[in-house]
Write an enzyme that holds these catalytic residues in place. Structure first.
Site, mmCIF file in Angstrom:
data_model
loop_
_atom_site.group_PDB
_atom_site.id
_atom_site.type_symbol
_atom_site.label_atom_id
_atom_site.label_comp_id
_atom_site.label_asym_id
_atom_site.label_seq_id
_atom_site.Cartn_x
_atom_site.Cartn_y
_atom_site.Cartn_z
ATOM 1 C CG ASP A 224 -13.115 5.905 2.691
ATOM 2 O OD1 ASP A 224 -12.550 6.407 3.714
ATOM 3 O OD2 ASP A 224 -13.256 6.173 1.466
ATOM 4 C CB ILE A 225 -17.883 8.179 0.781
ATOM 5 C CG1 ILE A 225 -18.997 8.361 2.016
ATOM 6 C CG2 ILE A 225 -18.469 8.771 -0.600
ATOM 7 C CD1 ILE A 225 -19.455 9.667 2.285
ATOM 8 C CG ASN A 232 -14.778 17.435 -1.597
ATOM 9 O OD1 ASN A 232 -15.934 17.914 -1.323
ATOM 10 N ND2 ASN A 232 -14.208 16.968 -0.594
ATOM 11 C CG HIS A 237 -14.287 21.816 -0.670
ATOM 12 N ND1 HIS A 237 -13.914 20.680 -0.203
ATOM 13 C CD2 HIS A 237 -13.480 22.283 -1.600
ATOM 14 C CE1 HIS A 237 -12.514 20.494 -0.585
ATOM 15 N NE2 HIS A 237 -12.185 21.475 -1.467
ATOM 16 C CG ASP A 241 -19.206 20.335 3.458
ATOM 17 O OD1 ASP A 241 -18.409 19.669 3.796
ATOM 18 O OD2 ASP A 241 -18.664 21.678 3.744
ATOM 19 C CD GLU A 267 -12.510 10.506 2.470
ATOM 20 O OE1 GLU A 267 -11.731 10.031 1.738
ATOM 21 O OE2 GLU A 267 -12.556 11.506 3.008
ATOM 22 N NE ARG A 287 -30.106 -4.359 6.651
ATOM 23 C CZ ARG A 287 -30.142 -3.140 7.767
ATOM 24 N NH1 ARG A 287 -30.676 -2.160 7.454
ATOM 25 N NH2 ARG A 287 -29.519 -3.398 8.811
#
Length: 347
Positions: A224-225, A232, A237, A241, A267, A287
């Site tokens: 998950d970012i 955003n 946006h 993207d 995300e 990694r």
């Protein structure tokens, strides 16, 4: 009887210095690769076309020839034993340089071919006619061609017949390409190019089945970012993207070919690691985390540095789907975020 000689090149093929010709050939070869037909197995639908060409045009040899970088390769052939010849000897290499049917009534009288080993030796070509296989965007992949060992004429009806047969071949190739592209679209996420959620779970079933047969380990990572909403809100946006697309590309270029990577939604991404222990999954996650942290995303709003949090889990013996492992990995991901983000936590 005289040879019909045609040296016409497609408009715009050659510019000053020959660069246009080179660039056009690179594009043609890339287009040929897209059709995934070179070195494929013989198929009845193409074999029927050369048999029909041979019978309708009253010749001993008919071919569907594809012109590769250094060879011509025959997708279908009737009357000739070899599967390919050097491109330097190929009549078809000349035929793809024009848009109509190329006819050579007597190769012994044509300066391009009279010393060609295929003329002076086997199969003793005298007559040749080739209709180019032209894609919808104007690239010539090869020809449908007919060959005789005696010189002869070729009237307008014969030209139309050969042109129609080439069109039938291209219709089949275009249909196959369209079907492959539709299949890819159905399996991938349109924004990132990674697999979509449905394909992820479909491929996970394959790995679960392999586990039943071999007893191999299967590890799962959920990625998950971090602070994606803030990205955003701050950059827009469009930049968000771009972050998703480049992030997916980074991961996709780093994982093993057997790993299954997909966008699960928003995300959040999933990664299935066949034949991997929990420790190996954590090592892989670390990694990937370092690569993401050290590689800025380039957007129209400027470079953006991101981090990613991950949860790792194992598919337990007896589990019939990847869902329970994903849930455990998702809980581990929650702990990673709660503990400060930019880390990998194992279930």
């Amino acid at each position: 009887m005289t040879a019909i000689i045609d040296t016409q090149l497609p408009d715009g093929l050659l510019d000053s210095g020959g660069c246009g010709l080179m660039n056009e050939e690179v594009l043609r070869l890339r287009t040929l690769d897209r059709y995934q037909v070179l070195d494929s197995q013989p198929e009845p639908q193409f074999n029927r076309i050369v048999t029909l060409a041979k019978r309708a045009l009253r010749v001993p040899i008919a071919l569907i020839s594809l012109v590769d970088e250094e060879r011509q390769w025959f997708k279908a052939r009737d009357g000739l034993n070899v599967e390919e010849t050097p491109r330097s000897l190929a009549f078809c290499d000349h035929a793809i340089r024009r848009r109509g049917v190329m006819v050579v009534e007597d190769a012994r009288l044509d300066v391009r071919f009279r010393d060609n080993p295929l003329v002076t030796g086997e199969p003793g070509i005298r007559f040749y006619a080739g209709a180019p296989l032209i894609t919808r965007d104007g690239q010539a992949l090869g020809t449908v061609c007919v060959i005789d060992r005696v010189s002869r004429s070729f009237d307008d009806d014969d030209r139309e017949t050969l042109t129609d047969l080439a069109a039938i071949v291209m219709d089949e190739l275009e249909l196959r390409l369209a079907n492959r592209e539709l299949a890819v679209l159905a399996q991938t996420d349109s924004l990132t190019g990674s697999l979509n959620r449905r394909t992820f779970f479909s491929l996970s079933e394959r790995e679960i089945g392999r586990r039943r047969r071999t007893g191999c380990d299967i590890a799962v990572l959920v990625l998950d970012i971090d602070h994606f909403k803030k990205i955003n809100d701050t950059y827009g946006h469009s930049a968000g993207d771009r972050v998703l697309a480049q992030f997916a590309d980074q991961i996709g270029q780093t994982i093993r070919v057997q790993d299954v990577f997909a966008r699960l939604g928003g995300e959040e991404f999933g990664l299935i690691l066949p034949d991997a222990s929990l420790n190996q999954a954590v090592e892989t996650g670390e990694r990937l985390r370092r690569i993401v942290e050290q590689t800025p995303i380039h957007t129209d709003a400027g470079p953006i540095k991101i981090t990613v949090s991950m949860g790792a889990a194992m598919v337990k013996p007896g589990e019939g789907s990847v869902e329970p492992a994903l849930q455990r990995a998702d809980q581990a991901l929650y702990r990673a975020k709660h503990c400060g983000r930019n880390r990998v936590v194992a279930a």
